[in-house]
Design a protein around this motif. Structure first.
Motif, short mmCIF file in Angstrom:
data_model
loop_
_atom_site.label_atom_id
_atom_site.label_comp_id
_atom_site.label_asym_id
_atom_site.label_seq_id
_atom_site.Cartn_x
_atom_site.Cartn_y
_atom_site.Cartn_z
N LEU A 95 0.66 -1.61 -0.33
CA LEU A 95 -0.22 0.14 -0.14
C LEU A 95 0.70 1.25 0.10
CD1 LEU A 95 -2.64 -0.48 2.28
CD2 LEU A 95 -2.92 -1.02 -0.11
N THR A 147 0.12 8.70 8.87
CA THR A 147 -1.00 8.74 7.39
C THR A 147 -0.33 10.32 7.13
OG1 THR A 147 -1.05 6.71 7.39
CG2 THR A 147 -2.11 8.76 5.65
N TYR A 233 -7.97 -10.08 -1.91
CA TYR A 233 -6.61 -9.10 -2.12
C TYR A 233 -5.45 -8.88 -3.15
CZ TYR A 233 -11.34 -6.46 -0.53
OH TYR A 233 -12.71 -6.49 -0.21
N LEU A 237 -3.45 -5.61 -4.71
CA LEU A 237 -2.01 -5.87 -3.78
C LEU A 237 -1.12 -6.20 -4.70
CD1 LEU A 237 -2.33 -8.05 -0.87
CD2 LEU A 237 -2.12 -5.53 -0.68
N PHE A 240 -1.40 -2.26 -6.64
CA PHE A 240 -0.98 -1.44 -5.71
C PHE A 240 0.42 -1.01 -5.48
CE2 PHE A 240 -5.52 -1.26 -3.08
CZ PHE A 240 -5.84 0.26 -3.47
N ALA A 244 -1.48 4.08 -6.52
CA ALA A 244 -2.99 4.01 -6.41
C ALA A 244 -3.93 4.27 -7.54
CB ALA A 244 -4.08 4.67 -5.38
N VAL A 254 -10.38 2.61 -4.99
CA VAL A 254 -8.49 2.40 -4.06
C VAL A 254 -9.04 2.91 -2.68
CG1 VAL A 254 -6.71 3.73 -4.01
CG2 VAL A 254 -7.77 2.91 -5.82
N ARG A 255 -9.84 3.82 -2.29
CA ARG A 255 -10.84 4.12 -1.08
C ARG A 255 -11.06 2.95 -0.21
NH1 ARG A 255 -12.89 10.01 -0.44
NH2 ARG A 255 -11.33 11.19 -1.08
N ARG A 258 -7.83 -0.14 0.23
CA ARG A 258 -7.24 0.17 0.95
C ARG A 258 -7.43 0.60 2.01
NH1 ARG A 258 -5.34 5.41 -0.87
NH2 ARG A 258 -3.96 4.63 -2.30
N ILE A 262 -5.86 -1.30 5.45
CA ILE A 262 -5.40 -0.63 6.49
C ILE A 262 -6.29 -1.90 7.89
CG2 ILE A 262 -5.58 0.93 7.87
CD1 ILE A 262 -5.00 2.30 5.04
#
Length: 354
Positions: A95, A147, A233, A237, A240, A244, A254-255, A258, A262
């Motif tokens: 990611l 982040t 996924y 991966l 990624f 993105a 993506v959102r 991700r 996470i």
């Protein structure tokens, strides 16, 4: 040629399907046999048969208690932690497109430790919040903080190279880890008794000594859920790792993806940390070693990293029990002694590649 390759690939997967359980059984057997006193493998097999199948083999009661109530449960827990932390490293490295990302260096383990200590010592949640829930909140909070800090630093410095962005994320992770470690120490110093403080400081270095079967009932399904999510996924991966934008161009949400990945990393890290404390460098060392053997394709990287992480941490647990006579070291000491030189090698390889 394609048919031959497909046949070879199918054979490879069939090979791993039977080899993985054999390797795990061998590791658990070694973890149960090796310690302060060595127990014969046939004794362990008899104890397992008595417990799991209702057999009635004659076994010394002390040996049976050591195997079932102490060594086997901690070996199972070590395997779950190793698999979960290795998977977390695989996901974070994909990611963030950062070869140095892992839950320990990114501050996620430190945040989970703070959340767990808040529940256990400071009484956060007034008994309505479990230790794992507190660790989960701390892990997510740490990731968000790191982040945001990395994004702010990157934005203020302008757009840089991939290597500069990688360095920014690691520096943000180190800052976040230091902050949460300091908060944890402050909470312990302010709220814990002297006896609690000694136990917690040992636990924070990674401690499997107090693990029992009740702990594995949460750790085993959590590790399996993390593995299944990563396998589901695996293609995302792969995407990624190219960024993105590349993932979005391939039709990946993506959102959402991700966020799920996470959340899975935070869940796995939180559960493992709440049970055994922060164990460093597993998510860094294991994915790199596996990647050198099988490549970067996540269909292979994910399951083999989980297996390798489990084997690695079971082996580290064995070493922690025998390296100092008459004393059991925190398992985090062993993983750090191995992981710190590997971290330095990765840094040197990155410097030579520039």
């Amino acid at each position: 040629m394609t048919a031959v390759a497909a046949k070879g690939g199918a054979w490879g997967w069939g090979h791993w399907l039977w080899l993985a359980p054999c390797l795990m059984f061998g590791a658990l057997l070694a973890g149960s046999a090796i310690g302060e006193t060595t127990i014969a493998p046939q004794t362990i097999v008899k104890v397992l048969a008595n417990r799991l199948t209702g057999a009635h083999y004659a076994v010394d009661r002390i040996d049976a208690g050591i195997i079932w109530n102490y060594r086997l449960s901690r070996s199972v827990m070590a395997g779950c932690c190793g698999a979960g932390l290795a998977l977390a490293g695989v996901v974070l490295q994909a990611l963030l497109r950062n070869p140095l990302a892992d839950p320990y260096l990114m501050g996620i383990s430190a945040g989970a430790s703070t959340g767990a200590v808040l529940v256990a010592v400071a009484g956060w949640g007034a008994g309505a919040v479990t230790l794992s829930s507190g660790a989960m909140v701390g892990a997510v909070g740490a990731f968000i903080l790191v982040t945001l800090l990395a994004g702010a630093a990157g934005g203020s410095a302008g757009r840089g190279s991939t290597m500069q962005a990688s360095g920014t994320i690691i520096l943000a992770g180190i800052a976040g880890s230091s902050l949460f470690n300091a908060l944890t120490a402050f909470i312990i110093a302010r709220s814990a008794s002297a006896e609690q403080a000694r136990g917690l400081m040992f636990w924070l270095m990674g401690n499997l000594s107090g693990v029992r079967w009740d702990d594995t009932r949460l750790a085993v399904p959590t590790a399996l859920i993390g593995l299944l999510v990563c396998l589901w996924y695996r293609r995302a991966l792969d995407a990624f790792t190219f960024g993105a934008d590349s993932a979005a161009s391939l039709g990946i949400a993506v959102r959402r993806v991700r966020g799920i990945l996470i959340a899975s990393v935070a869940l796995v890290t939180a559960v493992m940390v709440s049970r055994v404390g922060a164990i460093g460098f597993v998510g860094l060392v294991v994915p790199h070693a596996v990647r050198m053997l099988v490549g970067s394709h996540h269909a292979r990287l994910v399951p083999i990293s989980a297996l390798a992480g489990a084997l690695f941490l079971i082996a580290a647990d064995i070493v922690s029990r025998i390296i100092v006579e008459g004393q059991v070291l925190p398992i985090g000491v062993i993983t750090s002694l191995i992981g710190a030189p590997c971290f330095a090698l990765i840094l040197l390889r990155g410097a030579h590649a520039k």
